[in-house]
Scaffold this motif. Structure first.
Motif, mmCIF file in Angstrom:
data_model
loop_
_atom_site.group_PDB
_atom_site.id
_atom_site.type_symbol
_atom_site.label_atom_id
_atom_site.label_comp_id
_atom_site.label_asym_id
_atom_site.label_seq_id
_atom_site.Cartn_x
_atom_site.Cartn_y
_atom_site.Cartn_z
ATOM 1 N N UNK A 89 0.827 -1.212 0.000
ATOM 2 C CA UNK A 89 0.000 0.000 0.000
ATOM 3 C C UNK A 89 0.860 1.260 0.000
ATOM 4 N N UNK A 90 2.078 1.157 0.540
ATOM 5 C CA UNK A 90 3.005 2.287 0.550
ATOM 6 C C UNK A 90 3.809 2.379 -0.752
ATOM 7 N N UNK A 91 3.587 1.428 -1.654
ATOM 8 C CA UNK A 91 4.292 1.429 -2.940
ATOM 9 C C UNK A 91 5.663 0.779 -2.890
ATOM 10 N N UNK A 92 5.936 0.027 -1.833
ATOM 11 C CA UNK A 92 7.245 -0.611 -1.679
ATOM 12 C C UNK A 92 7.319 -1.919 -2.452
ATOM 13 N N UNK A 93 8.514 -2.265 -2.845
ATOM 14 C CA UNK A 93 8.769 -3.571 -3.465
ATOM 15 C C UNK A 93 8.773 -4.624 -2.361
ATOM 16 N N UNK A 94 8.013 -5.703 -2.560
ATOM 17 C CA UNK A 94 7.914 -6.784 -1.581
ATOM 18 C C UNK A 94 8.282 -8.092 -2.267
ATOM 19 N N UNK A 95 9.207 -8.830 -1.666
ATOM 20 C CA UNK A 95 9.567 -10.163 -2.146
ATOM 21 C C UNK A 95 8.987 -11.185 -1.179
ATOM 22 N N UNK A 96 8.360 -12.220 -1.711
ATOM 23 C CA UNK A 96 7.802 -13.267 -0.859
ATOM 24 C C UNK A 96 6.325 -13.062 -0.648
ATOM 25 N N UNK A 97 5.755 -13.818 0.251
ATOM 26 C CA UNK A 97 6.411 -14.622 1.272
ATOM 27 C C UNK A 97 6.991 -15.926 0.720
ATOM 28 N N UNK A 98 8.025 -16.384 1.412
ATOM 29 C CA UNK A 98 8.628 -17.667 1.080
ATOM 30 C C UNK A 98 8.933 -18.411 2.378
ATOM 31 N N UNK A 99 8.867 -19.730 2.299
ATOM 32 C CA UNK A 99 9.193 -20.569 3.443
ATOM 33 C C UNK A 99 10.648 -20.990 3.302
ATOM 34 N N UNK A 106 8.975 -15.786 5.365
ATOM 35 C CA UNK A 106 9.623 -14.487 5.323
ATOM 36 C C UNK A 106 9.199 -13.643 4.128
ATOM 37 N N UNK A 107 9.307 -12.327 4.327
ATOM 38 C CA UNK A 107 9.202 -11.377 3.227
ATOM 39 C C UNK A 107 10.390 -10.431 3.330
ATOM 40 N N UNK A 108 10.713 -9.812 2.209
ATOM 41 C CA UNK A 108 11.725 -8.765 2.182
ATOM 42 C C UNK A 108 11.068 -7.535 1.570
ATOM 43 N N UNK A 109 11.130 -6.423 2.306
ATOM 44 C CA UNK A 109 10.537 -5.155 1.885
ATOM 45 C C UNK A 109 11.679 -4.166 1.649
ATOM 46 N N UNK A 110 11.623 -3.459 0.532
ATOM 47 C CA UNK A 110 12.648 -2.457 0.231
ATOM 48 C C UNK A 110 12.131 -1.080 0.598
ATOM 49 N N UNK A 111 12.897 -0.355 1.437
ATOM 50 C CA UNK A 111 12.470 0.974 1.884
ATOM 51 C C UNK A 111 12.809 2.032 0.828
ATOM 52 N N UNK A 112 12.407 3.293 1.026
ATOM 53 C CA UNK A 112 12.623 4.330 0.006
ATOM 54 C C UNK A 112 14.091 4.566 -0.364
ATOM 55 N N UNK A 113 15.016 4.216 0.525
ATOM 56 C CA UNK A 113 16.436 4.396 0.229
ATOM 57 C C UNK A 113 17.096 3.132 -0.306
ATOM 58 N N UNK A 114 16.342 2.068 -0.444
ATOM 59 C CA UNK A 114 16.907 0.835 -0.980
ATOM 60 C C UNK A 114 17.354 -0.164 0.065
ATOM 61 N N UNK A 115 17.160 0.142 1.349
ATOM 62 C CA UNK A 115 17.486 -0.827 2.390
ATOM 63 C C UNK A 115 16.458 -1.951 2.368
ATOM 64 N N UNK A 116 16.913 -3.168 2.634
ATOM 65 C CA UNK A 116 16.049 -4.338 2.579
ATOM 66 C C UNK A 116 15.736 -4.832 3.987
ATOM 67 N N UNK A 117 14.442 -4.845 4.290
ATOM 68 C CA UNK A 117 13.943 -5.226 5.613
ATOM 69 C C UNK A 117 13.342 -6.618 5.522
ATOM 70 N N UNK A 118 13.793 -7.513 6.381
ATOM 71 C CA UNK A 118 13.370 -8.908 6.366
ATOM 72 C C UNK A 118 12.440 -9.173 7.547
ATOM 73 N N UNK A 119 11.172 -9.452 7.265
ATOM 74 C CA UNK A 119 10.189 -9.745 8.304
ATOM 75 C C UNK A 119 9.934 -11.251 8.299
ATOM 76 N N UNK A 120 9.955 -11.853 9.492
ATOM 77 C CA UNK A 120 9.828 -13.310 9.588
ATOM 78 C C UNK A 120 8.763 -13.715 10.597
ATOM 79 N N UNK A 121 8.251 -14.929 10.398
ATOM 80 C CA UNK A 121 7.346 -15.558 11.346
ATOM 81 C C UNK A 121 7.630 -17.067 11.294
ATOM 82 N N UNK A 122 7.234 -17.806 12.316
ATOM 83 C CA UNK A 122 7.423 -19.259 12.257
ATOM 84 C C UNK A 122 6.627 -19.847 11.101
ATOM 85 N N UNK A 123 7.205 -20.859 10.451
ATOM 86 C CA UNK A 123 6.505 -21.512 9.319
ATOM 87 C C UNK A 123 5.584 -22.596 9.829
#
Length: 123
Positions: A89-99, A106-123
């Motif tokens: 919704x913020x227009x960010x590039x999102x990779x995943x989810x992948x197990x 996990x997913x990887x979200x790219x912030x406005x400066x190109x930093x990659x944020x990895x969000x995880x949860x138990x599979x």
């Protein structure tokens, strides 16, 4: 005897547009803890601190920021799907989810400066 108070780990990210970055991070669900330019302190889930630092104009950053680095966070009770929806919704590039083979989703979200944020949860 009480254990001495120690600072937990944190990450500092150099950003080009602090206000745009704060809007992005707060839109994902980070909470603003302190704002004293050139540094803004945010927190994820009451645990993980992120400092957004406006870099001086005299500093020339070359290449892709954060190349090869993932900044990791537990997704929390809403899970990676909710974070992915907010990021999209913020227009960010999102990779995943992948197990992953280590039993996380996990997913990887790219912030406005190109930093990659990895969000995880138990599979």
């Amino acid at each position: 005897m009480d254990k001495p108070q120690t600072m937990r780990s944190f990450v500092k990210l150099l950003v080009t547009d602090a206000e745009a970055s704060v809007r992005f991070y707060e839109g994902l669900g980070f909470e603003r803890i302190a704002s004293e330019p050139p540094i803004l302190r945010l927190q994820w889930g009451g645990e993980s601190d992120v400092y957004l630092v406006s870099h001086p104009s005299s500093l020339k950053l070359e290449g892709r920021k954060g190349m090869g680095v993932l900044v990791g966070f537990r997704a929390g009770s809403d899970g990676v799907d909710a974070v992915a929806a907010k990021a999209a919704a913020l227009g960010a590039h999102v990779e995943g989810p992948s197990v992953q083979p280590w039993y996380t989703r996990e997913i990887v979200v790219t912030d406005p400066d190109g930093y990659r944020l990895n969000f995880i949860e138990p599979a």
